[in-house]
Enzyme design. Structure first.
Site, PDB file in Angstrom:
ATOM      1  N   CYS A  77     105.491  38.819 -25.528  1.00 26.42           N
ATOM      2  CA  CYS A  77     106.815  38.985 -24.924  1.00 26.42           C
ATOM      3  C   CYS A  77     107.705  37.828 -25.362  1.00 26.42           C
ATOM      4  O   CYS A  77     107.249  36.689 -25.481  1.00 26.42           O
ATOM      5  CB  CYS A  77     106.715  39.007 -23.399  1.00 26.42           C
ATOM      6  N   LEU A 117     114.312  39.713  -9.810  1.00 23.55           N
ATOM      7  CA  LEU A 117     115.357  38.816  -9.329  1.00 23.55           C
ATOM      8  C   LEU A 117     114.851  37.381  -9.351  1.00 23.55           C
ATOM      9  O   LEU A 117     115.453  36.498  -9.952  1.00 23.55           O
ATOM     10  CB  LEU A 117     115.792  39.229  -7.921  1.00 23.55           C
ATOM     11  N   ASN A 126     100.868  34.646  -8.663  1.00 20.00           N
ATOM     12  CA  ASN A 126      99.452  34.704  -8.999  1.00 20.00           C
ATOM     13  C   ASN A 126      99.137  33.613 -10.013  1.00 20.00           C
ATOM     14  O   ASN A 126      99.642  33.653 -11.142  1.00 20.00           O
ATOM     15  CB  ASN A 126      99.111  36.074  -9.596  1.00 20.00           C
ATOM     16  N   GLY A 148     105.194  42.584 -22.074  1.00 21.43           N
ATOM     17  CA  GLY A 148     106.436  42.862 -22.770  1.00 21.43           C
ATOM     18  C   GLY A 148     107.587  43.261 -21.866  1.00 21.43           C
ATOM     19  O   GLY A 148     107.410  43.576 -20.691  1.00 21.43           O
ATOM     20  N   GLU A 149     108.787  43.216 -22.423  1.00 19.21           N
ATOM     21  CA  GLU A 149     110.024  43.642 -21.750  1.00 19.21           C
ATOM     22  C   GLU A 149     110.355  45.058 -22.227  1.00 19.21           C
ATOM     23  O   GLU A 149     110.723  45.260 -23.390  1.00 19.21           O
ATOM     24  CB  GLU A 149     111.164  42.675 -22.087  1.00 19.21           C
ATOM     25  N   SER A 207     110.103  48.290 -15.218  1.00 18.23           N
ATOM     26  CA  SER A 207     110.328  46.949 -14.667  1.00 18.23           C
ATOM     27  C   SER A 207     110.958  46.076 -15.748  1.00 18.23           C
ATOM     28  O   SER A 207     110.416  45.960 -16.849  1.00 18.23           O
ATOM     29  CB  SER A 207     109.003  46.338 -14.207  1.00 18.23           C
ATOM     30  N   CYS A 256      99.521  50.885 -15.182  1.00 17.98           N
ATOM     31  CA  CYS A 256     100.446  49.818 -15.547  1.00 17.98           C
ATOM     32  C   CYS A 256     100.325  49.621 -17.057  1.00 17.98           C
ATOM     33  O   CYS A 256      99.296  49.137 -17.538  1.00 17.98           O
ATOM     34  CB  CYS A 256     100.102  48.540 -14.792  1.00 17.98           C
ATOM     35  N   CYS A 294     109.714  33.916 -19.471  1.00 20.57           N
ATOM     36  CA  CYS A 294     109.690  33.635 -18.026  1.00 20.57           C
ATOM     37  C   CYS A 294     108.623  32.588 -17.732  1.00 20.57           C
ATOM     38  O   CYS A 294     107.472  32.728 -18.154  1.00 20.57           O
ATOM     39  CB  CYS A 294     109.427  34.913 -17.243  1.00 20.57           C
ATOM     40  N   CYS A 339     100.013  40.744 -11.178  1.00 18.48           N
ATOM     41  CA  CYS A 339     101.363  40.559 -11.704  1.00 18.48           C
ATOM     42  C   CYS A 339     101.500  39.197 -12.381  1.00 18.48           C
ATOM     43  O   CYS A 339     101.185  38.161 -11.799  1.00 18.48           O
ATOM     44  CB  CYS A 339     102.367  40.679 -10.563  1.00 18.48           C
ATOM     45  N   GLU A 385      96.812  44.691 -23.155  1.00 17.77           N
ATOM     46  CA  GLU A 385      96.110  44.978 -21.914  1.00 17.77           C
ATOM     47  C   GLU A 385      96.890  45.989 -21.090  1.00 17.77           C
ATOM     48  O   GLU A 385      98.127  45.999 -21.098  1.00 17.77           O
ATOM     49  CB  GLU A 385      95.886  43.696 -21.106  1.00 17.77           C
TER      50      GLU A 385
END
Length: 355
Positions: free
Chosen positions: A109, A212, A287, A156-157, A188, A102, A113, A341, A88
């Protein structure tokens, strides 16, 4: 067939073999300056070469599978890659005349997280640079105009796929192609220290945003497993080195979770971490996303993930500002189509691509 979308002029020339060297630049310009998606449109190439290109190569390595638009104008597209994998990407309308793409850098990923929907997919594979650049051009097709800025904030990172992200920047900043400035890119990261250092060396003018989320190491590790191998003190050292290399202001992203990282002591912890950095705090109320598991915090406390109310968000923002920090409250965009996000995820993969 291989895509030429992420090939630099010299690489295209090498692929063409015995053709004159300038053909690589011609094709590169057709793709990235003139927006050609069909080799037959490249009218200054010999017909035989155009036919050979058509038979052996492609330009776009993916197509739009579905597109959804939220009430605020945010557009999410789902792309189906050549192997059937789904990703996406999101078109953000910052203002009436400024658009941001974006982009995703991986299918799924591996970072885990706890507050991110993409993490529930697990890691499937890296995207190559052509698949990353293809997202930009397909978003422009949806927008019917060019896009001004690019953020690698999708699935993804980015620093776990650094070489392909770096190649994407090289292609799109090439002076004989798209010629975008490095400052129009933002990477990011969840906090991959080696990637931050590489970015500062290779692309010092590219903007950096680091998640962070908590400045308390134990809480951060409960929310973001990346903390274990990339602890906060070393993360700050890497951010300082990046800033010294390019002089760019850094964004610290803080996803605010009710009762988890919005405690009385948290603003001061953020202030201590930010000391010495030129940075903005990007405050992002969480979100909500379906199927997210509760988080186990230090001392064994287990809390569900919940969105903080507006009063708590405003209190946290004011506390940070009273401590001298610059705070930007992230506007809620794309939630109606799960494009905000932390909400990006697909139910398909190369093995199962049905919704």
């Amino acid at each position: 067939m291989s895509s030429l979308l992420a090939s630099l002029p010299r690489e295209i020339s090498h692929t063409l073999g015995s053709e004159p060297g300038f053909r690589g630049q011609q094709i590169f310009s057709w793709i990235h300056q003139k927006g050609s998606r069909d080799f037959d449109e490249m009218t200054d190439l010999p017909k035989g070469l155009r036919q050979k290109l058509e038979a052996e190569h492609t330009i776009l390595p993916a197509g739009i599978d579905t597109a959804e638009e939220a009430a605020d104008g945010t557009t999410k597209i789902r792309l189906k890659l050549n192997d059937g994998a789904l990703i996406e990407a999101v078109l953000l309308r910052d203002t009436a005349d400024r658009l941001t793409a974006c982009l995703s850098t991986q299918v799924g990923c591996a970072m885990g997280c706890r507050f991110c929907k993409t993490a529930t997919m697990g890691f499937i594979r890296n995207l190559d640079a052509a698949e990353i650049i293809g997202q930009l051009y397909l978003l422009e097709t949806a927008a019917e105009r060019s896009i001004d800025n690019i953020v690698f904030m999708g699935m993804g990172e980015p620093f776990n796929n650094y070489d392909q992200v770096s190649k994407t920047v090289q292609v799109l900043t090439h002076p004989e192609g798209r010629n975008m400035g490095q400052r129009r890119f933002t990477v990011s990261t969840s906090g991959i220290i080696d990637g931050i250092r590489s970015l500062g060396t290779d692309h010092p003018q590219v903007r950096l945003a680091a998640s962070l989320v908590s400045a308390d190491p134990a809480t951060r590790e409960a929310l973001m497993p990346v903390e274990h191998k990339n602890p906060l003190p070393r993360l700050k050292e890497a951010l300082m080195a990046y800033q010294q290399a390019g002089g760019r202001r850094i964004t610290l992203e803080y996803v605010l979770l009710k009762g988890v990282n919005d405690r009385k002591e948290d603003p001061m912890l953020v202030r201590k971490f930010a000391h010495g950095l030129r940075c903005n705090i990007n405050l992002i109320p969480w979100n909500p996303a379906d199927g997210m598991a509760p988080v186990k915090l230090p001392q064994g406390k287990v809390l569900p993930l919940e969105e903080p109310d507006a009063k708590r968000v405003n209190w946290f923002r004011e506390e940070l500002e009273n401590l001298g920090l610059t705070v930007v409250l992230r506007h809620r965009k794309g939630r109606g189509v799960n494009a905000a996000c932390g909400q990006l995820a697909t139910k398909g993969s190369a093995k199962n691509n049905s919704l």
